[in-house]
Write a protein that holds these residues in place. Structure first.
Motif, PDB file in Angstrom:
ATOM      1  N   SER A   3       0.815  -1.210   0.000  1.00 50.27           N
ATOM      2  CA  SER A   3       0.000   0.000   0.000  1.00 50.27           C
ATOM      3  C   SER A   3       0.853   1.266   0.000  1.00 50.27           C
ATOM      4  O   SER A   3       0.431   2.294  -0.472  1.00 50.27           O
ATOM      5  N   GLU A   4       2.074   1.176   0.545  1.00 48.43           N
ATOM      6  CA  GLU A   4       2.837   2.433   0.631  1.00 48.43           C
ATOM      7  C   GLU A   4       3.327   2.870  -0.739  1.00 48.43           C
ATOM      8  O   GLU A   4       3.704   2.049  -1.569  1.00 48.43           O
ATOM      9  N   ILE A   5       3.296   4.164  -0.934  1.00 55.26           N
ATOM     10  CA  ILE A   5       3.688   4.697  -2.236  1.00 55.26           C
ATOM     11  C   ILE A   5       4.953   5.524  -2.081  1.00 55.26           C
ATOM     12  O   ILE A   5       5.119   6.226  -1.096  1.00 55.26           O
ATOM     13  N   MET A   6       5.849   5.384  -3.042  1.00 54.72           N
ATOM     14  CA  MET A   6       7.065   6.193  -3.036  1.00 54.72           C
ATOM     15  C   MET A   6       6.896   7.286  -4.073  1.00 54.72           C
ATOM     16  O   MET A   6       6.505   7.009  -5.204  1.00 54.72           O
ATOM     17  N   GLU A   7       7.198   8.502  -3.670  1.00 57.85           N
ATOM     18  CA  GLU A   7       7.045   9.621  -4.603  1.00 57.85           C
ATOM     19  C   GLU A   7       8.310  10.469  -4.572  1.00 57.85           C
ATOM     20  O   GLU A   7       8.929  10.632  -3.528  1.00 57.85           O
ATOM     21  N   MET A   8       8.703  10.961  -5.722  1.00 53.15           N
ATOM     22  CA  MET A   8       9.758  11.971  -5.749  1.00 53.15           C
ATOM     23  C   MET A   8       9.423  12.984  -6.822  1.00 53.15           C
ATOM     24  O   MET A   8       8.650  12.707  -7.747  1.00 53.15           O
ATOM     25  N   LYS A   9      10.002  14.157  -6.693  1.00 54.78           N
ATOM     26  CA  LYS A   9       9.723  15.220  -7.648  1.00 54.78           C
ATOM     27  C   LYS A   9      10.993  15.561  -8.410  1.00 54.78           C
ATOM     28  O   LYS A   9      12.079  15.674  -7.810  1.00 54.78           O
ATOM     29  N   VAL A  10      10.885  15.691  -9.711  1.00 54.00           N
ATOM     30  CA  VAL A  10      11.997  16.183 -10.530  1.00 54.00           C
ATOM     31  C   VAL A  10      11.789  17.692 -10.652  1.00 54.00           C
ATOM     32  O   VAL A  10      10.792  18.144 -11.224  1.00 54.00           O
ATOM     33  N   ASN A  11      12.701  18.456 -10.063  1.00 57.92           N
ATOM     34  CA  ASN A  11      12.523  19.910 -10.001  1.00 57.92           C
ATOM     35  C   ASN A  11      13.181  20.603 -11.188  1.00 57.92           C
ATOM     36  O   ASN A  11      14.393  20.756 -11.236  1.00 57.92           O
ATOM     37  N   LEU A  12      12.341  20.998 -12.139  1.00 56.61           N
ATOM     38  CA  LEU A  12      12.847  21.645 -13.348  1.00 56.61           C
ATOM     39  C   LEU A  12      12.018  22.891 -13.664  1.00 56.61           C
ATOM     40  O   LEU A  12      11.604  23.110 -14.798  1.00 56.61           O
ATOM     41  N   GLY A  13      11.719  23.676 -12.630  1.00 56.19           N
ATOM     42  CA  GLY A  13      10.920  24.875 -12.860  1.00 56.19           C
ATOM     43  C   GLY A  13       9.560  24.520 -13.418  1.00 56.19           C
ATOM     44  O   GLY A  13       8.869  23.650 -12.896  1.00 56.19           O
ATOM     45  N   LYS A  14       9.190  25.163 -14.524  1.00 57.35           N
ATOM     46  CA  LYS A  14       7.855  24.921 -15.098  1.00 57.35           C
ATOM     47  C   LYS A  14       7.712  23.508 -15.654  1.00 57.35           C
ATOM     48  O   LYS A  14       6.603  23.025 -15.887  1.00 57.35           O
ATOM     49  N   ASP A  15       8.830  22.823 -15.885  1.00 56.29           N
ATOM     50  CA  ASP A  15       8.775  21.455 -16.412  1.00 56.29           C
ATOM     51  C   ASP A  15       8.849  20.396 -15.309  1.00 56.29           C
ATOM     52  O   ASP A  15       9.076  19.223 -15.585  1.00 56.29           O
TER      53      ASP A  15
END
Length: 357
Positions: A3-15
């Protein structure tokens, strides 16, 4: 099902975009797409194998909210040919897909590259979502925004940078992968350990087989994607840090091309490239002695080859066409030791001292 979800964000401004990793995630595709996309139409681009496994599962969810179509191409690298594009564009026009609509890439690296390139060029660009179903695509090619098609002269020679709106990774799709393509993806996993993360490399050494590794597959995928995310954020357009990701690829691409993409898969060719390039670098005193043997031991544990029995003269011809061959110089990615990579500028003569790889 975890059930656990792994999330990460790719930080590229508007993209910028998020990557989600969870076993069973394909049962919940709609809840990830709805917040991102308020349009009306979606076209799924997939291949004849993957769509058979997952197409209906995803379409039936999306049809609750959107008008959904699909385009199916034959599986395999042959579908990434430049000359397949007009038929894909025609199918999108007859749907008809507009500039405010969405394309979903459902499949391995070939589909991600092809559908991403179509999304970047059709009507000067439409949104797209990556749902990578192979290990290679999950740990590597679905993240970073590089999309491309092949020309007869070589791989990925016509391409673009196009970031997805989201990447949805369900490791359960690996259960339907042919063993050879599990091995294929492991070539890229091992690469990350070699260039950036000796702990990951030691972790791969410690498992007895892929079946044992699979118990921790979510964490392994997360680690690889996180390493790639870090590089992409620092070097969007592939001229600096990102070059390290090409470890094993300069020889690997040449081996693939020499055999017209028929003998070795991408991961197999990269595996040979990593071992042989490190062997050459050790001979020149550029890499710590014993490193090639360590890599060779790990690739063979995951059923990957470490030599191609090819004369270097045959390879040089293919390497001369490599798009990373900037101003007649090639940027070789070498290791000081496992986990520490560096760029070594040279030319084709770098591989002269050895007869074959």
């Amino acid at each position: 099902f975890r059930s656990e979800i792994m999330e990460m964000k790719v930080n590229l401004g508007k993209d910028s975009y998020s990557i989600f990793i969870q076993q069973g995630l394909l049962n919940h595709v709609l809840q990830y797409i709805e917040p991102l996309y308020q349009g009306k139409k979606i076209v799924i681009i997939s291949d004849d194998q993957v769509f058979g496994y997952y197409g209906h599962q995803i379409e039936s969810q999306l049809q609750l909210k959107y008008q959904v179509g699909h385009i199916i191409v034959p599986h395999g690298e042959q579908s990434k040919r430049f000359d397949i594009l007009p038929s894909l564009y025609s199918q999108l026009l007859s749907f008809p897909l507009t500039r405010t609509d969405l394309i979903i890439a459902l499949g391995g690296g070939v589909i991600g590259d092809l559908a991403g390139f179509v999304a970047s060029t059709f009507l000067r660009g439409v949104k797209f979502v990556q749902i990578p179903t192979s290990l290679l695509a999950q740990v590597d090619s679905s993240v970073g925004g590089k999309v491309a098609v092949d020309l007869p002269e070589g791989k990925n020679l016509v391409g673009a940078f196009k970031h997805p709106s989201v990447v949805l990774i369900d490791p359960l799709t690996l259960k339907t992968l042919d063993q050879r393509f599990i091995n294929d993806g492991m070539g890229e996993v091992i690469k990350y350990g070699c260039i950036f993360d000796k702990d990951l490399f030691h972790c791969l050494e410690s498992y007895s087989s892929f079946d044992e590794l699979y118990q921790n597959i979510d964490e392994i995928i997360y680690r690889c994607v996180d390493l790639k995310r870090d590089v992409v954020e620092k070097d969007l357009f592939d001229f600096g840090d990102r070059l390290a990701l090409n470890f094993g690829h300069t020889l690997g691409h040449a081996i693939e091309q020499y055999y017209h993409y028929e003998r070795y898969s991408h991961g197999e060719a990269v595996s040979i490239g990593m071992v042989q390039l490190t062997r050459i670098a050790e001979l020149k005193g550029l890499t710590k002695a014993g490193t090639a043997k360590k890599i060779q031991d790990v690739v063979s544990k995951y059923n990957l080859p470490s030599a191609a029995d090819l004369h270097t003269s045959d390879l040089k011809e293919a390497m001369a066409l490599d798009k990373k061959n900037i101003h007649q110089k090639l940027s070789y990615v070498l290791l000081h030791e496992i986990g520490q990579s560096y760029i070594y500028p040279s030319d084709l003569s770098f591989i002269d001292e050895v007869e074959e790889v």
